[in-house]
Design an enzyme around this catalytic site. Structure first.
Site, short mmCIF file in Angstrom:
data_model
loop_
_atom_site.label_atom_id
_atom_site.label_comp_id
_atom_site.label_asym_id
_atom_site.label_seq_id
_atom_site.Cartn_x
_atom_site.Cartn_y
_atom_site.Cartn_z
N GLY A 91 5.08 -21.60 -51.03
CA GLY A 91 4.66 -22.95 -51.42
C GLY A 91 5.16 -23.98 -50.43
O GLY A 91 5.71 -25.01 -50.81
N SER A 92 4.94 -23.71 -49.14
CA SER A 92 5.64 -24.45 -48.08
C SER A 92 4.78 -25.44 -47.30
O SER A 92 5.17 -25.89 -46.23
CB SER A 92 6.23 -23.44 -47.09
OG SER A 92 5.26 -22.48 -46.72
N THR A 93 3.62 -25.81 -47.82
CA THR A 93 2.79 -26.78 -47.10
C THR A 93 2.92 -28.19 -47.65
O THR A 93 2.40 -29.14 -47.07
CB THR A 93 1.30 -26.37 -47.15
OG1 THR A 93 0.90 -26.19 -48.52
CG2 THR A 93 1.08 -25.07 -46.38
N ILE A 96 8.82 -30.05 -51.77
CA ILE A 96 10.15 -29.50 -51.50
C ILE A 96 10.07 -28.28 -50.59
O ILE A 96 10.92 -28.08 -49.72
CB ILE A 96 10.87 -29.15 -52.82
CG1 ILE A 96 11.20 -30.43 -53.60
CG2 ILE A 96 12.15 -28.37 -52.54
CD1 ILE A 96 11.82 -30.17 -54.96
N GLY A 97 9.06 -27.44 -50.77
CA GLY A 97 8.92 -26.24 -49.94
C GLY A 97 8.81 -26.57 -48.47
O GLY A 97 9.51 -25.98 -47.63
N ASP A 142 -2.59 -16.55 -52.13
CA ASP A 142 -2.79 -17.31 -53.36
C ASP A 142 -2.11 -16.52 -54.49
O ASP A 142 -2.63 -15.53 -54.98
CB ASP A 142 -4.28 -17.47 -53.64
CG ASP A 142 -4.55 -18.31 -54.87
OD1 ASP A 142 -3.58 -18.66 -55.58
OD2 ASP A 142 -5.74 -18.62 -55.13
N SER A 222 14.31 -25.64 -62.41
CA SER A 222 14.15 -27.06 -62.75
C SER A 222 15.17 -27.41 -63.82
O SER A 222 15.62 -26.54 -64.58
CB SER A 222 12.74 -27.34 -63.26
OG SER A 222 12.65 -28.63 -63.82
N TYR A 235 5.72 -23.87 -68.90
CA TYR A 235 6.35 -24.31 -67.65
C TYR A 235 7.87 -24.25 -67.79
O TYR A 235 8.56 -23.69 -66.93
CB TYR A 235 5.92 -25.73 -67.30
CG TYR A 235 6.62 -26.28 -66.08
CD1 TYR A 235 6.21 -25.90 -64.80
CD2 TYR A 235 7.70 -27.14 -66.20
CE1 TYR A 235 6.87 -26.38 -63.67
CE2 TYR A 235 8.36 -27.62 -65.07
CZ TYR A 235 7.94 -27.24 -63.82
OH TYR A 235 8.60 -27.71 -62.70
N LYS A 239 10.64 -21.70 -65.81
CA LYS A 239 11.80 -22.16 -65.05
C LYS A 239 13.10 -21.59 -65.61
O LYS A 239 14.06 -21.34 -64.87
CB LYS A 239 11.84 -23.69 -65.03
CG LYS A 239 10.69 -24.32 -64.26
CD LYS A 239 10.64 -23.83 -62.82
CE LYS A 239 9.52 -24.45 -62.02
NZ LYS A 239 9.48 -23.99 -60.61
#
Length: 348
Positions: A91-93, A96-97, A142, A222, A235, A239
């Site tokens: 999730g680096s685009t 935080i990633g 994905d 989180s 969600y 977490k």
């Protein structure tokens, strides 16, 4: 005769009064003597409580300085030497990633980006490589597709010396809603992206870390994991899984040289909170992803469970205090200290 009788009665009354006063004085002395022991005992208990609180405050202050201040003042740690040459960030685009990947690159770590958008991956990969003079690579994946994509990821990573894995990828609700109103597709996406991705990525990378007896795994949980979150049920549960998974995994593999960290941030101004005009704006309470990542990386190797940022740590402490005050006003229900520490106000 009547006068003598009057004086006689008066004398008797005076003697009775004097006797009563003497008895009261004696009774008072006896009560004081009995109570002095309890007063002294209470004084000792009060002194012990005060000392404990002072020691606890001093310890907490030292811990906060050690985690959030000293690393910033003592200079950069050689992450390559400590963990390895390459870091994988999911999730680096965005958010935080991306910021975490850039922060690792500042420390000379080569970066492998994993996300679903090839164009964004190419752009971020090129930007990091040119800006920080490190090697970069990327994998298009994905994570909502489930188990079918992991063999390809495993093949792509087999020849890399992975020192750091950052399981950052995650999805949020489009808006808060009742559990029964969520579609099956949404539920499976939350499970695949928030839970399965970290589990399977760790399963792919961890054996290599164990073999070379060093490595770090960072799981982005989180602050919502610290309490039940109605209207964000799945969600929050996902977490909580990451937080539990991180702590248990650290106890399993710490002796093998592996450091596992659960990061529990409060609100940061990323696209994930774009639905709210209040929290999506930068403020003193809501740091940018870059600010958060800068502090979070400095806690790597120091704390296995942290908010990652001193402002968020203050919010956490204030949350505990608010819960404590709220519960102390209830006459019938007095939660335990453990309940205080798990009933945090909703950060998002």
């Amino acid at each position: 005769m009547s006068a003598l009788r009057f004086f006689g009665i008066s004398a008797i009354g005076l003697l009775i009064t004097m006797a009563a006063v003497d008895q009261f004085s004696l009774l008072y002395r006896e009560i004081s003597r009995s109570c002095s022991f309890y007063i002294e005992a209470l004084a000792i208990v009060g002194a012990w409580y005060t000392v404990r609180k002072c020691v606890s405050l001093a310890f907490d202050t030292y811990s906060a300085l050690r985690l959030h201040v000293i690393p910033k003042l003592s200079g950069e740690i050689d992450l390559v030497k400590k963990y390895g040459k390459w870091a994988v960030v999911t999730g680096s685009t965005d958010g935080i990633g991306k910021a975490y990947a850039e922060e690792l690159a500042k420390h000379g770590v080569n970066i492998i980006l994993v996300s679903r958008n090839k164009e964004k991956l190419e752009a971020v990969s090129r930007s990091i490589s040119e800006t920080y003079q490190v090697e970069t690579d990327f994998i298009v994946a994905d994570f909502s597709k489930g188990r079918e994509l992991y063999p390809a990821i495993k093949e792509a990573l087999k020849d890399k010396e992975i020192g750091i894995l950052v399981n950052n990828v995650g999805i949020f609700y489009a808006y808060t809603d009742y559990f029964t109103n969520l579609s099956e597709e949404t539920l499976w996406d939350l499970i695949h992206v928030n839970i399965a991705s970290a589990t399977m990525m760790t399963h792919i990378v961890l054996p290599g870390m164990v073999k070379k007896k060093k490595g770090a795994i960072v799981n982005l949980s989180s602050a919502v994991c610290c309490q039940p979150t109605p209207m964000l049920t799945v969600y929050g549960a996902s977490k909580s899984y990451l937080d539990y998974f991180s702590r248990a995994l650290h106890y399993e593999y710490a002796s093998k040289g592996i450091f596992v960290q659960s990061l529990m941030p409060f609100v940061t101004t990323t696209k994930m909170v774009a639905f709210s005009s209040t929290v999506s704006k930068r403020s003193i309470f809501f740091p940018t992803a870059e600010e958060y990542a800068s502090h979070a990386v400095s806690t790597l190797g120091l704390s296995i469970r942290t908010t990652g940022y001193w402002k968020h740590a203050i919010q956490l402490t204030l949350g505990w205090l608010a819960i404590s005050i709220a519960n102390s006003s209830r006459e019938l229900t007095v939660p335990s200290e453990m309940e205080y520490r798990t009933q945090l106000p909703h950060p998002e």
